[in-house]
Motif scaffolding. Structure first.
Motif, PDB file in Angstrom:
ATOM      1  N   GLY A  13       0.707  -1.149  -0.210  1.00  0.00           N
ATOM      2  CA  GLY A  13       0.234   0.460   0.201  1.00  0.00           C
ATOM      3  C   GLY A  13       1.044   1.563   0.218  1.00  0.00           C
ATOM      4  N   ALA A  14       1.831   1.421   0.943  1.00  0.00           N
ATOM      5  CA  ALA A  14       2.980   2.039   1.143  1.00  0.00           C
ATOM      6  C   ALA A  14       3.433   2.409  -0.469  1.00  0.00           C
ATOM      7  N   SER A  16       2.417   1.616  -3.296  1.00  0.00           N
ATOM      8  CA  SER A  16       1.664   2.014  -4.235  1.00  0.00           C
ATOM      9  C   SER A  16       1.132   3.480  -4.630  1.00  0.00           C
ATOM     10  N   LEU A  18       3.700   5.926  -3.777  1.00  0.00           N
ATOM     11  CA  LEU A  18       5.194   6.423  -3.583  1.00  0.00           C
ATOM     12  C   LEU A  18       6.327   5.437  -3.520  1.00  0.00           C
ATOM     13  N   PRO A  19       7.363   4.913  -4.647  1.00  0.00           N
ATOM     14  CA  PRO A  19       8.747   4.082  -3.818  1.00  0.00           C
ATOM     15  C   PRO A  19       9.285   4.751  -3.538  1.00  0.00           C
ATOM     16  N   GLU A  58       9.845  -4.149  -7.408  1.00  0.00           N
ATOM     17  CA  GLU A  58      11.333  -4.142  -7.895  1.00  0.00           C
ATOM     18  C   GLU A  58      12.087  -3.129  -7.280  1.00  0.00           C
ATOM     19  N   ARG A  60      15.089  -0.740  -6.803  1.00  0.00           N
ATOM     20  CA  ARG A  60      15.897   0.042  -8.694  1.00  0.00           C
ATOM     21  C   ARG A  60      17.090   0.708  -8.258  1.00  0.00           C
ATOM     22  N   ALA A  71       9.598  -0.403  -5.941  1.00  0.00           N
ATOM     23  CA  ALA A  71       8.675   0.357  -6.425  1.00  0.00           C
ATOM     24  C   ALA A  71       7.491  -0.732  -7.005  1.00  0.00           C
ATOM     25  N   ILE A  72       6.324  -0.604  -6.467  1.00  0.00           N
ATOM     26  CA  ILE A  72       5.158  -1.752  -7.118  1.00  0.00           C
ATOM     27  C   ILE A  72       4.996  -1.895  -8.383  1.00  0.00           C
ATOM     28  N   THR A  73       5.186  -3.061  -8.637  1.00  0.00           N
ATOM     29  CA  THR A  73       4.549  -3.768  -9.939  1.00  0.00           C
ATOM     30  C   THR A  73       2.513  -4.292 -10.617  1.00  0.00           C
ATOM     31  N   PRO A  74       2.812  -3.596 -11.729  1.00  0.00           N
ATOM     32  CA  PRO A  74       1.697  -3.761 -12.308  1.00  0.00           C
ATOM     33  C   PRO A  74       0.835  -5.436 -10.952  1.00  0.00           C
ATOM     34  N   ALA A  75       2.343  -6.233 -11.339  1.00  0.00           N
ATOM     35  CA  ALA A  75       1.502  -7.791 -10.963  1.00  0.00           C
ATOM     36  C   ALA A  75       0.980  -6.932  -8.809  1.00  0.00           C
ATOM     37  N   THR A  77       0.059  -5.020  -8.386  1.00  0.00           N
ATOM     38  CA  THR A  77      -1.154  -3.964  -7.429  1.00  0.00           C
ATOM     39  C   THR A  77      -2.367  -4.757  -7.339  1.00  0.00           C
TER      40      THR A  77
ATOM     41  N   PHE B 103      -6.354   3.122   1.900  1.00  0.00           N
ATOM     42  CA  PHE B 103      -6.093   3.003   0.159  1.00  0.00           C
ATOM     43  C   PHE B 103      -6.910   2.069  -0.035  1.00  0.00           C
ATOM     44  N   GLY B 187      -4.134  -3.466 -12.140  1.00  0.00           N
ATOM     45  CA  GLY B 187      -2.724  -3.748 -12.340  1.00  0.00           C
ATOM     46  C   GLY B 187      -1.995  -4.240 -13.617  1.00  0.00           C
ATOM     47  N   SER B 192       0.072   1.845 -14.207  1.00  0.00           N
ATOM     48  CA  SER B 192       0.159   2.319 -12.449  1.00  0.00           C
ATOM     49  C   SER B 192       1.652   1.446 -12.331  1.00  0.00           C
ATOM     50  N   HIS B 193       2.143   1.439 -13.767  1.00  0.00           N
ATOM     51  CA  HIS B 193       3.122   0.868 -13.761  1.00  0.00           C
ATOM     52  C   HIS B 193       4.445   1.925 -12.831  1.00  0.00           C
ATOM     53  N   PRO B 194       5.613   1.579 -12.143  1.00  0.00           N
ATOM     54  CA  PRO B 194       6.327   1.975 -12.211  1.00  0.00           C
ATOM     55  C   PRO B 194       6.837   3.590 -12.490  1.00  0.00           C
TER      56      PRO B 194
END
Lengths: 205, 205
Positions: A13-14, A16, A18-19, A58, A60, A71-75, A77, B103, B187, B192-194
């Motif tokens: 959630g966090a 989502s 901001l990375p 992922e 970075r 950072a959150i990925t689509p999966a 989310t 969230f 997702g 929504s991708h980083p």
DNA sequence: AATATCATGTAACATGTTACATGATTGG
DNA sequence: CCAATCATGTAACATGTTACATGATATT
């Protein structure tokens, strides 16, 4: 939702919003979610490792080398939504203040009053914190989409704090009516006449 | 007070009101302290063993043989007062409902409303339970010395429950104003991708 | 150069829950 | 006699906290 997933929910959630780095994550959780959530250091890093393994987040290399921003990925989310949709984990209550008050006869009215006053002061402090958070959230407005929801959590805290204050005031008044009752005799002593240091209190009508 | 002592406090406290078996202890804790305290089976028996070893409680063959009733000793009463006087253990908050609402954008307003309605219903149920407990405590009156203190804990629960209901009503109203906001894209969609830390906002027109 | 803070992690410990095992007693 | 409940316990597991180890980067 198994209990372990709760940390993942908070972390996803966090991220989502901001990375950020693991360190920042902990700071943010403490500062922003602190009113209703907590995570300890020892949970965040293992959770990050597991989430990365599942490719829900992922890493970075932020700019050069060391500090890795997650950072959150689509999966990720998608998983977050799944986790958020799961039933709320019932919490087993453990309210140390009320436990002490329940056995308040052993403590005596004076100590109970102190406990309640402390709780009241804590609630007042909480209220001030929340007012600050509310102001910040309304003015800063970096995340207008979220701020409506964030307000709900702030409001929940405020309602709870105000209720605590009202209860404390009521309880302090009620306690004055039992003031004259001494705590029961000490374990090793036979019952002696009540020699409480409290002056006689007003009987309730 | 170390955390482990908290179970001892509850056990000693309960036995200070009335001697009973470990099984009854659990039932009583669930029924009477349930609003603000919980102990699991796996903690009660080890705690009883430890307290007996320290001679803070003693086991009495109730009538004939098997069921052993535990009673607090004078030393146990002294220890109870010591434990009750120790500072209240701060609780790390973990409110799953508020985590979900924070969230909430990921869930959407409809799901959030459902969560809040559920919470409201729970608070109403709680209020009914407490009303029953209050009536019982006031009428039955087997422990007039304690009932004043017990009332404080019931009152705390009532205040909290009423606050929860008021918050829920307020929040349901507030949520209708964000109703038209859709949850962010699913997702698998690119927004929504980083690559884009802040997904483009779908402002309400 | 020294200190503070950022950053990542691990290991040991503390706590808490669940499921199971066992058997006695009681009520139908 | 059978089922439900009372009663005591244990072991395996799940969860959560704390203290430590390590070193980079920024600040003074």
């Amino acid at each position: 939702m198994s209990r372990a997933d709760q940390t993942q929910t908070a972390v996803l959630g966090a991220l989502s919003v901001l990375p950020m780095t693991g360190y920042a994550l902990r700071e943010e959780i403490r500062a922003v979610l602190g009113h209703f959530w907590s995570e300890s250091f020892g949970q965040i890093y293992p959770a990050l490792a597991e989430l990365e393994r599942q490719q829900l987040i992922e890493r970075r290399g932020a700019d050069g080398s060391r500090s890795s921003v997650f950072a959150i990925t689509p999966a990720g989310t998608a998983r977050l939504r799944e986790l958020l949709s799961a039933p709320v984990q019932p919490v087993r209550p453990r309210n140390g203040l009320l436990l002490r008050l329940f056995f308040g006869r052993q403590l005596g009215p004076e100590a109970c009053r102190t406990l309640i006053k402390d709780a009241r002061a804590q609630a007042e402090a909480q209220l001030a914190d929340l007012a600050a958070a509310r102001a910040e959230s309304q003015e800063g407005g970096e995340h207008p989409q979220d701020s409506g929801y964030w307000m709900l959590t702030i409001s929940a805290g405020e309602h709870a704090a105000r209720a605590a204050i009202a209860w404390a005031d009521e309880s302090l008044a009620a306690l004055s009516t039992v003031e004259q009752q001494a705590p029961p005799s000490a374990g090793s002593l036979p019952e002696s006449h009540p020699d409480t240091p409290h002056p006689p209190a007003k009987e309730h009508p």
